[in-house]
Scaffold this motif. Structure first.
Motif, PDB file in Angstrom:
ATOM      1  N   TYR A  49       3.654  -5.092  -2.885  1.00  0.00           N
ATOM      2  CA  TYR A  49       2.115  -4.742  -2.551  1.00  0.00           C
ATOM      3  C   TYR A  49       1.704  -4.068  -1.510  1.00  0.00           C
ATOM      4  O   TYR A  49       0.780  -3.479  -1.446  1.00  0.00           O
ATOM      5  CB  TYR A  49       1.566  -6.018  -3.364  1.00  0.00           C
ATOM      6  CG  TYR A  49       1.436  -6.963  -2.425  1.00  0.00           C
ATOM      7  CD1 TYR A  49      -0.037  -6.860  -1.922  1.00  0.00           C
ATOM      8  CD2 TYR A  49       2.185  -7.993  -1.763  1.00  0.00           C
ATOM      9  CE1 TYR A  49      -0.270  -7.806  -0.972  1.00  0.00           C
ATOM     10  CE2 TYR A  49       1.748  -8.673  -0.970  1.00  0.00           C
ATOM     11  CZ  TYR A  49       0.807  -8.615  -0.560  1.00  0.00           C
ATOM     12  OH  TYR A  49       0.048  -9.599   0.593  1.00  0.00           O
ATOM     13  N   GLN A  50       2.261  -4.597  -0.557  1.00  0.00           N
ATOM     14  CA  GLN A  50       1.767  -4.372   0.648  1.00  0.00           C
ATOM     15  C   GLN A  50       2.155  -2.637   1.178  1.00  0.00           C
ATOM     16  O   GLN A  50       1.677  -2.192   1.799  1.00  0.00           O
ATOM     17  CB  GLN A  50       2.312  -5.325   1.922  1.00  0.00           C
ATOM     18  CG  GLN A  50       1.785  -6.543   1.760  1.00  0.00           C
ATOM     19  CD  GLN A  50       1.525  -7.164   3.159  1.00  0.00           C
ATOM     20  OE1 GLN A  50       1.903  -6.684   4.254  1.00  0.00           O
ATOM     21  NE2 GLN A  50       0.763  -8.280   3.270  1.00  0.00           N
ATOM     22  N   ILE A  51       3.184  -2.509   0.624  1.00  0.00           N
ATOM     23  CA  ILE A  51       3.629  -0.869   0.758  1.00  0.00           C
ATOM     24  C   ILE A  51       2.711  -0.221   0.092  1.00  0.00           C
ATOM     25  O   ILE A  51       2.008   0.967   0.387  1.00  0.00           O
ATOM     26  CB  ILE A  51       4.930  -0.732   0.296  1.00  0.00           C
ATOM     27  CG1 ILE A  51       6.150  -1.420   0.777  1.00  0.00           C
ATOM     28  CG2 ILE A  51       5.271   1.006   0.438  1.00  0.00           C
ATOM     29  CD1 ILE A  51       6.083  -1.296   2.382  1.00  0.00           C
ATOM     30  N   SER A  54      -0.821   0.153   1.601  1.00  0.00           N
ATOM     31  CA  SER A  54      -0.677   0.945   3.022  1.00  0.00           C
ATOM     32  C   SER A  54      -0.756  -0.340   4.036  1.00  0.00           C
ATOM     33  O   SER A  54      -0.888  -0.034   5.304  1.00  0.00           O
ATOM     34  CB  SER A  54      -1.872   1.850   3.088  1.00  0.00           C
ATOM     35  OG  SER A  54      -1.893   2.831   2.283  1.00  0.00           O
ATOM     36  N   GLY A  55      -0.222  -1.347   3.786  1.00  0.00           N
ATOM     37  CA  GLY A  55      -0.059  -2.588   4.882  1.00  0.00           C
ATOM     38  C   GLY A  55       1.025  -2.543   5.647  1.00  0.00           C
ATOM     39  O   GLY A  55       1.103  -2.871   6.743  1.00  0.00           O
ATOM     40  N   LEU A  56       2.188  -1.930   4.890  1.00  0.00           N
ATOM     41  CA  LEU A  56       3.081  -1.993   5.655  1.00  0.00           C
ATOM     42  C   LEU A  56       3.979  -0.601   5.456  1.00  0.00           C
ATOM     43  O   LEU A  56       3.757  -0.129   4.292  1.00  0.00           O
ATOM     44  CB  LEU A  56       4.297  -3.235   5.200  1.00  0.00           C
ATOM     45  CG  LEU A  56       3.968  -4.450   5.703  1.00  0.00           C
ATOM     46  CD1 LEU A  56       4.892  -5.541   4.981  1.00  0.00           C
ATOM     47  CD2 LEU A  56       3.961  -4.805   7.309  1.00  0.00           C
ATOM     48  N   VAL A 172      -2.115 -10.475  -8.922  1.00  0.00           N
ATOM     49  CA  VAL A 172      -3.079 -10.964  -8.030  1.00  0.00           C
ATOM     50  C   VAL A 172      -3.261 -10.512  -6.647  1.00  0.00           C
ATOM     51  O   VAL A 172      -4.153 -10.162  -6.019  1.00  0.00           O
ATOM     52  CB  VAL A 172      -2.883 -12.551  -7.869  1.00  0.00           C
ATOM     53  CG1 VAL A 172      -3.743 -13.133  -6.873  1.00  0.00           C
ATOM     54  CG2 VAL A 172      -3.186 -13.413  -9.259  1.00  0.00           C
ATOM     55  N   GLU A 173      -1.896 -10.165  -5.978  1.00  0.00           N
ATOM     56  CA  GLU A 173      -1.858  -9.865  -4.903  1.00  0.00           C
ATOM     57  C   GLU A 173      -2.112  -8.255  -4.603  1.00  0.00           C
ATOM     58  O   GLU A 173      -2.832  -7.748  -3.680  1.00  0.00           O
ATOM     59  CB  GLU A 173      -0.329  -9.829  -4.360  1.00  0.00           C
ATOM     60  CG  GLU A 173      -0.024 -11.359  -3.898  1.00  0.00           C
ATOM     61  CD  GLU A 173       1.364 -11.900  -3.626  1.00  0.00           C
ATOM     62  OE1 GLU A 173       1.691 -12.752  -2.898  1.00  0.00           O
ATOM     63  OE2 GLU A 173       2.374 -11.085  -3.985  1.00  0.00           O
ATOM     64  N   ILE A 174      -1.916  -7.482  -5.462  1.00  0.00           N
ATOM     65  CA  ILE A 174      -2.271  -6.042  -5.260  1.00  0.00           C
ATOM     66  C   ILE A 174      -3.615  -5.943  -5.666  1.00  0.00           C
ATOM     67  O   ILE A 174      -4.368  -5.388  -4.833  1.00  0.00           O
ATOM     68  CB  ILE A 174      -1.478  -5.271  -6.370  1.00  0.00           C
ATOM     69  CG1 ILE A 174      -1.697  -3.736  -6.138  1.00  0.00           C
ATOM     70  CG2 ILE A 174      -1.537  -5.317  -7.668  1.00  0.00           C
ATOM     71  CD1 ILE A 174      -1.580  -2.998  -4.588  1.00  0.00           C
ATOM     72  N   ALA A 175      -4.282  -6.762  -6.532  1.00  0.00           N
ATOM     73  CA  ALA A 175      -5.792  -6.774  -6.925  1.00  0.00           C
ATOM     74  C   ALA A 175      -6.608  -7.329  -5.452  1.00  0.00           C
ATOM     75  O   ALA A 175      -7.494  -6.760  -5.179  1.00  0.00           O
ATOM     76  CB  ALA A 175      -6.059  -7.829  -8.093  1.00  0.00           C
ATOM     77  N   GLY A 176      -5.981  -8.330  -4.864  1.00  0.00           N
ATOM     78  CA  GLY A 176      -6.570  -8.387  -3.857  1.00  0.00           C
ATOM     79  C   GLY A 176      -6.561  -7.746  -2.636  1.00  0.00           C
ATOM     80  O   GLY A 176      -7.365  -7.529  -1.750  1.00  0.00           O
ATOM     81  N   ALA A 177      -5.291  -6.969  -2.408  1.00  0.00           N
ATOM     82  CA  ALA A 177      -5.490  -5.814  -1.272  1.00  0.00           C
ATOM     83  C   ALA A 177      -6.367  -4.889  -1.474  1.00  0.00           C
ATOM     84  O   ALA A 177      -6.915  -4.293  -0.874  1.00  0.00           O
ATOM     85  CB  ALA A 177      -3.966  -5.301  -1.342  1.00  0.00           C
ATOM     86  N   ARG A 410      -2.039   4.861   6.158  1.00  0.00           N
ATOM     87  CA  ARG A 410      -2.818   5.523   4.905  1.00  0.00           C
ATOM     88  C   ARG A 410      -2.499   6.929   4.924  1.00  0.00           C
ATOM     89  O   ARG A 410      -3.240   7.886   5.388  1.00  0.00           O
ATOM     90  CB  ARG A 410      -4.220   5.098   4.996  1.00  0.00           C
ATOM     91  CG  ARG A 410      -4.373   3.860   4.334  1.00  0.00           C
ATOM     92  CD  ARG A 410      -6.130   3.596   4.151  1.00  0.00           C
ATOM     93  NE  ARG A 410      -6.671   3.035   5.286  1.00  0.00           N
ATOM     94  CZ  ARG A 410      -6.712   1.981   5.746  1.00  0.00           C
ATOM     95  NH1 ARG A 410      -5.991   0.861   4.970  1.00  0.00           N
ATOM     96  NH2 ARG A 410      -7.146   1.477   6.994  1.00  0.00           N
ATOM     97  N   LEU A 411      -1.138   7.193   4.720  1.00  0.00           N
ATOM     98  CA  LEU A 411      -0.505   8.745   4.899  1.00  0.00           C
ATOM     99  C   LEU A 411      -0.177   9.133   3.551  1.00  0.00           C
ATOM    100  O   LEU A 411       0.675   8.573   2.751  1.00  0.00           O
ATOM    101  CB  LEU A 411       0.632   8.597   5.865  1.00  0.00           C
ATOM    102  CG  LEU A 411       0.571   8.166   7.044  1.00  0.00           C
ATOM    103  CD1 LEU A 411       1.631   7.993   7.979  1.00  0.00           C
ATOM    104  CD2 LEU A 411      -0.861   8.962   7.978  1.00  0.00           C
TER     105      LEU A 411
END
Length: 424
Positions: A49-51, A54-56, A172-177, A410-411
């Motif tokens: 979800y962080q990928i 755009s978090g990682l 929950v994690e992707i919605a939070g992001a 954010r590419l």
């Protein structure tokens, strides 16, 4: 070469937590090992979800098999997709050739379950692989860029509506992001868009989020999501998605451009596995030593394995800790050629994060919420990522984002067309 022939051959299908760690634990004096996977790297699913948000960067949570296996002279890597198994002749068929084995271990994990709605496969975004996470990241960024130039208010709101179906940890994690992106990033990096135009919705068919966690964790996770301006819908199931409208069992509809599916998983047993060895959720039924019921020299571990016991009558949870513990025990049993120690799962707890300083953790003797849970979640995941370089990159990214809310990832990069080539 003559030494290799004398050693028994273990073939492991799947390079996730279960398969990869098993290969590393096998005794090189007794066995030679072939690890089969359709990708040439191990990935860390809890951070997909962080990928996507755009978090990682993808390389931070992926680790090349060959880099690690070069230290293990008894292990060879075979890149290919397992297609079928002949349990009588003990031959595994892949799209790149056949492999003979003495022992075969299936650690193939699971895939998305669309609950008899096969049309969703072509319409929704999923998060079961690194490639799918990159695809979702591109779609999110594309919608934001298109919304910046869209003159029609209705079309802009549709572009900026993101619906997440499934209230488990991934949902929950992707919605939070996405909620963090709406609340903290949109006005700063996309001034053409009003945050009011972006809508994030999470839908869960049961009465609460995070069903496998405590009631307190469910309540807190909902509270954290609502603080990030995410709309939470529970007690209703999705009936269809035609590419524009999401329809629910109560007749309500949501007009959205991007639907993210995290609602369920199912196994994909290889062709050749007897139907009598396949149980609920298309998982492969095993005994307490991870031996596939009804098959000789065949084992299953991780998410694909279905082992029922008194405390887990429906099978163990499909989480990383089960895979890790099963791989450790199976290696121990194979190395001593004695199946006397049965598998008993030791639950080390569950956790989920919902943005910066917002997380929930159900540990064996402790429940944590908010910032303490968030730092605990961060520590556990850092330890679990393979490779020191990956750990450092991930930690630095998290620190930078924690203090600045600024991600340099954010590419919007899409693969270009490959040249035409002849296929052998």
């Amino acid at each position: 070469m003559s030494t290799e022939k004398k050693l028994q051959h273990i073939v492991i299908v799947g390079g996730g937590f279960a398969g990869f760690l098993l290969a590393k634990r096998i005794n090189p004096e007794k066995f030679r090992v072939t690890l089969v996977d359709r990708k040439n790297f191990h990935a860390f699913p809890p951070l997909f979800y962080q990928i996507a948000s755009s978090g990682l960067e993808p390389a931070a949570i992926c680790f090349p098999f060959r880099k690690e296996l070069r230290k293990l002279r008894h292990v060879r890597f075979h890149m290919g997709e397992a297609l079928a198994v002949d349990t009588q002749k003990q031959i595994l068929t892949t799209n790149t050739g056949n492999i003979n084995y003495d022992y075969l271990v299936l650690a193939t994990g699971t895939t998305n379950n669309f609950f008899n709605m096969p049309e969703l496969r072509e319409r929704v975004y999923t998060l079961k692989s690194t490639a799918e996470a990159i695809r979702l990241r591109n779609e999110i960024l594309f919608c934001l860029e298109r919304a910046c130039t869209c003159a029609d208010p209705e079309s802009r709101r549709t572009l900026l509506c993101f619906t997440v179906v499934g209230g488990g940890p991934t949902g929950v994690e992707i919605a939070g992001a996405l909620g963090e992106m709406k609340k903290y990033i949109l006005s700063r990096e996309y001034p053409e868009i009003s945050p009011c135009d972006m809508r994030v919705v999470i839908v869960e068919g049961s009465d609460r989020l995070l069903q496998n966690m405590s009631t307190e964790a469910s309540t807190k996770s909902r509270q954290y999501l609502e603080q990030l301006e995410v709309e939470v819908i529970t007690g209703h199931t999705m009936k269809s998605f035609d590419g524009t409208y999401v329809s629910f069992d109560n007749g309500d509809k949501i007009k959205c451009h991007t639907l993210i599916w995290t609602a369920g998983i199912t196994g994909e047993p290889l062709k050749g596995i007897p139907e009598t060895s396949i149980g609920k959720g298309r998982r492969i039924v095993t005994d307490e030593y991870n031996r596939v019921v009804g098959c000789e020299n065949l084992f299953a571990i991780g998410d694909i394995a279905l082992l029922t016991e008194k405390n887990y009558p429906k099978g163990h949870p499909q989480v990383a800790q089960v895979a890790i513990q099963q791989s450790k025990l199976l290696a121990k049993n194979l190395n001593r050629n004695s199946f006397e120690t049965p598998f008993r799962y030791k639950d080390k707890g569950n956790m989920a994060t919902i943005g910066r300083n917002r997380a929930v953790a159900d540990l064996p003797y402790l429940k944590l919420y908010g910032r303490p849970a968030w730092f605990t979640w961060m520590g556990v995941h850092l330890v679990s990522i393979l490779g020191m370089k990956n750990k450092i990159i991930t930690f630095l990214n998290w620190c930078w984002y924690y203090f600045t809310y600024n991600a340099t990832l954010r590419l919007l990069i899409r693969p270009t067309r490959y040249p035409k080539r002849n296929e052998e």
